[in-house]
Design a protein around this motif. Structure first.
Motif, PDB file in Angstrom:
ATOM      1  N   THR A   1      12.056  -0.542  -3.317  1.00  0.00           N
ATOM      2  CA  THR A   1      11.228   0.308  -2.461  1.00  0.00           C
ATOM      3  C   THR A   1      10.247  -0.530  -1.658  1.00  0.00           C
ATOM      4  N   PHE A   2       9.652  -1.528  -2.282  1.00  0.00           N
ATOM      5  CA  PHE A   2       8.743  -2.459  -1.606  1.00  0.00           C
ATOM      6  C   PHE A   2       9.449  -3.121  -0.427  1.00  0.00           C
ATOM      7  N   ALA A   3      10.677  -3.600  -0.654  1.00  0.00           N
ATOM      8  CA  ALA A   3      11.442  -4.236   0.423  1.00  0.00           C
ATOM      9  C   ALA A   3      11.831  -3.226   1.496  1.00  0.00           C
ATOM     10  N   GLU A   4      12.233  -2.040   1.078  1.00  0.00           N
ATOM     11  CA  GLU A   4      12.656  -0.991   2.012  1.00  0.00           C
ATOM     12  C   GLU A   4      11.525  -0.636   2.974  1.00  0.00           C
ATOM     13  N   LEU A   5      10.322  -0.459   2.445  1.00  0.00           N
ATOM     14  CA  LEU A   5       9.179  -0.114   3.298  1.00  0.00           C
ATOM     15  C   LEU A   5       8.750  -1.304   4.148  1.00  0.00           C
TER      16      LEU A   5
ATOM     17  N   GLN B   1       0.834  -1.210   0.000  1.00  0.00           N
ATOM     18  CA  GLN B   1       0.000   0.000   0.000  1.00  0.00           C
ATOM     19  C   GLN B   1       0.864   1.255   0.000  1.00  0.00           C
ATOM     20  N   GLN B   2       1.869   1.260   0.841  1.00  0.00           N
ATOM     21  CA  GLN B   2       2.763   2.407   0.930  1.00  0.00           C
ATOM     22  C   GLN B   2       3.558   2.578  -0.365  1.00  0.00           C
ATOM     23  N   THR B   3       4.014   1.461  -0.933  1.00  0.00           N
ATOM     24  CA  THR B   3       4.806   1.522  -2.154  1.00  0.00           C
ATOM     25  C   THR B   3       3.981   2.061  -3.311  1.00  0.00           C
ATOM     26  N   LEU B   4       2.728   1.655  -3.390  1.00  0.00           N
ATOM     27  CA  LEU B   4       1.858   2.135  -4.465  1.00  0.00           C
ATOM     28  C   LEU B   4       1.617   3.641  -4.367  1.00  0.00           C
ATOM     29  N   SER B   5       1.749   4.193  -3.173  1.00  0.00           N
ATOM     30  CA  SER B   5       1.619   5.643  -3.036  1.00  0.00           C
ATOM     31  C   SER B   5       2.785   6.366  -3.696  1.00  0.00           C
ATOM     32  N   TYR B   6       3.947   5.710  -3.744  1.00  0.00           N
ATOM     33  CA  TYR B   6       5.110   6.269  -4.443  1.00  0.00           C
ATOM     34  C   TYR B   6       5.114   5.893  -5.921  1.00  0.00           C
TER      35      TYR B   6
END
Length: 474
Positions: free
Chosen positions: A175-179, A67-72
């Motif tokens: 980014t997905f992994a980072e978040l 969800q957070q990644t899709l915001s980026y």
């Protein structure tokens, strides 16, 4: 829920961006995006040891991070739309990405890593199988599948190839992994400016409905991961250095490390790699030749596969390389430009020349074309395409072609979701045919390389008996 002999789909859900304030509504597909509409989705994934948390907690963690990644990366939660003039856009409408939970607890890590050839079971770890990118008008542009194994987990991503290339794909995955690890901010913000020939008016007309892939999806192929240690590549580099004293002419910067051109040059023209010397200034411009893989592995593979195919000496053979154009054009495009910014460079030679001449000659032929692919060449290719807009013809149409994609410089093993680095990189069946090669970084040490090689069964058998190639394989 649907199942096969060893895998069961336990759940499917739609994940939406955490926020829907993006600053833009649509992204027009560029002249580098549009040719990919007939390609399958990109299917790449990572194999991990079991995480130290229950599966319910793992799924909740990954869904929240997505969800957070899709915001980026709001484009990945959208769908395609075609205007009345034929222009295709990504409508960032927050329609959502697909999230799948699957179970394959009869499969263990060793069942994936131990066989000589990549087992067919790996192909089931990816969603949207057989879907072409044009179908993004009504299919999700992204699907993440989390598959439980008996002693591990596989996270596979299927992403529309008309939306992004390998550079953008791995920035998304990182980014997905980072978040997922709990980071509050991301280190590499994607650039959504449509400045890679974004003002083109060219469109592709599909008179017979949606496009189809341009190769036989069902032709039998064998797939194997060939590993080349740093030591083996150094031996190949020494061999190449002794026969290929070519002047460095290419200009890159450190930010291009996520792309395909990222060697460090040294004054005497010898080949080196990023691991042997670091940039001291991230914004300084440097002169460089193309990657050492072009100087070493590619010519060796070209010769050996051509020999294994037993082609007539007069048969013309083609070796295609996908290259990142972000830093090849003027003005330069941001290294984190979101989308496709790639072109295919063909090198054509007679089979007799490839096999009768030495490795130096093959390396020079490949090198010459890559180095010459500068701003003028990139723009010339775009102008030629705009006169005749068409999808990219993937495949081995004449039995004598090879296509190299991906890059050992992509940060694939940087994807730590919170319980350690991946054990391996694997891909689905998408866009695979006789002669398709993908380059991955090796896991064991910096400077090692894995080549994912797809060949007709009889050609693979011949390659595995070719000592000019196999002596460097570990």
């Amino acid at each position: 829920m649907p199942s096969s002999d060893f895998l069961t789909i336990l759940s499917k859900s739609t994940v939406y961006p955490e926020t829907q304030e993006y600053g833009f509504e649509k992204l027009k597909l560029s002249v580098s995006d549009l040719p990919m509409l007939s390609c399958h989705y990109i299917q790449k994934g990572l194999l991990f040891n079991n995480p130290p948390l229950p599966i319910e907690s793992l799924l909740a963690l990954l869904k929240t991070a997505l969800q957070q990644t899709l915001s980026y990366f709001p484009a990945l939660a959208g769908r395609f739309t075609t205007d009345s003039d034929g222009s295709v856009h990504i409508d960032c409408n927050s329609a959502g990405a697909e999230f799948i939970h699957a179970n394959a607890d009869m499969i263990c890590i060793r069942d994936i890593l131990s066989p000589v050839h990549v087992p067919a079971s790996v192909k089931k770890f990816f969603a949207l199988d057989g879907v072409v990118s044009y179908d993004g008008h009504y299919k999700p542009l992204l699907a993440v599948q989390v598959t439980e194994l008996c002693d591990g987990v596989f996270i596979g991503c299927a992403v529309n190839h008309a939306v992004m290339d390998g550079t953008s794909f791995w920035n998304f995955f990182n980014t997905f992994a980072e978040l997922s690890r709990g980071s509050n901010i991301i280190t590499k913000q994607p650039d959504f400016r449509r400045n890679y020939f974004g003002d083109s008016s060219a469109v592709i007309r599909f008179l017979d409905g949606s496009p189809k892939v341009t190769f036989d999806e069902y032709a039998p192929i064998k797939e194997r991961i060939f590993h080349f240690s740093k030591e083996a590549i150094q031996k190949l580099k020494l061999r190449a250095n002794s026969i290929l004293p070519m002047k460095k002419t290419k200009i890159i910067d450190e930010a291009d490390l996520m792309g395909k051109e990222n060697q460090i040059p040294i004054g005497n023209g010898n080949i080196t790699s990023v691991g042997e010397k670091r940039f001291k200034n991230a914004v300084s411009k440097i002169h460089s030749e193309t990657e050492s893989i072009v100087d070493t592995l590619e010519p060796t593979l070209w010769r050996s596969v051509t020999r294994a195919r037993k082609l007539a000496p007069s048969k013309m053979a083609t070796f295609r390389m996908a290259v990142n154009c972000r830093q090849r054009i003027e003005p330069r495009v941001d290294p984190l430009y979101f989308g496709n910014a790639i072109q295919s460079i063909p090198t054509v030679a007679a089979t007799g020349d490839i096999l009768s001449r030495d490795l130096r000659w093959c390396a020079q032929e490949l090198n010459r074309n890559v180095i010459a692919h500068d701003n003028a060449k990139v723009r010339g290719c775009v102008e030629e395409w705009e006169k005749n807009p068409r999808c990219f013809p993937l495949g081995n149409f004449d039995g004598a072609s090879m296509t190299m994609g991906s890059s050992p410089r992509f940060p694939m093993y940087d994807n730590d979701f919170g319980w350690g680095r991946p054990l391996a990189i694997r891909s689905g069946k998408a866009n695979k045919f006789d002669g398709k090669i993908s380059a991955f970084p090796g896991r064991d040490e910096m400077g090692s390389v894995d080549l994912e090689v797809c060949l007709a069964p009889e050609t693979m058998a011949g390659l595995e008996l070719d000592m000019e190639f196999m002596q460097y394989v570990s």
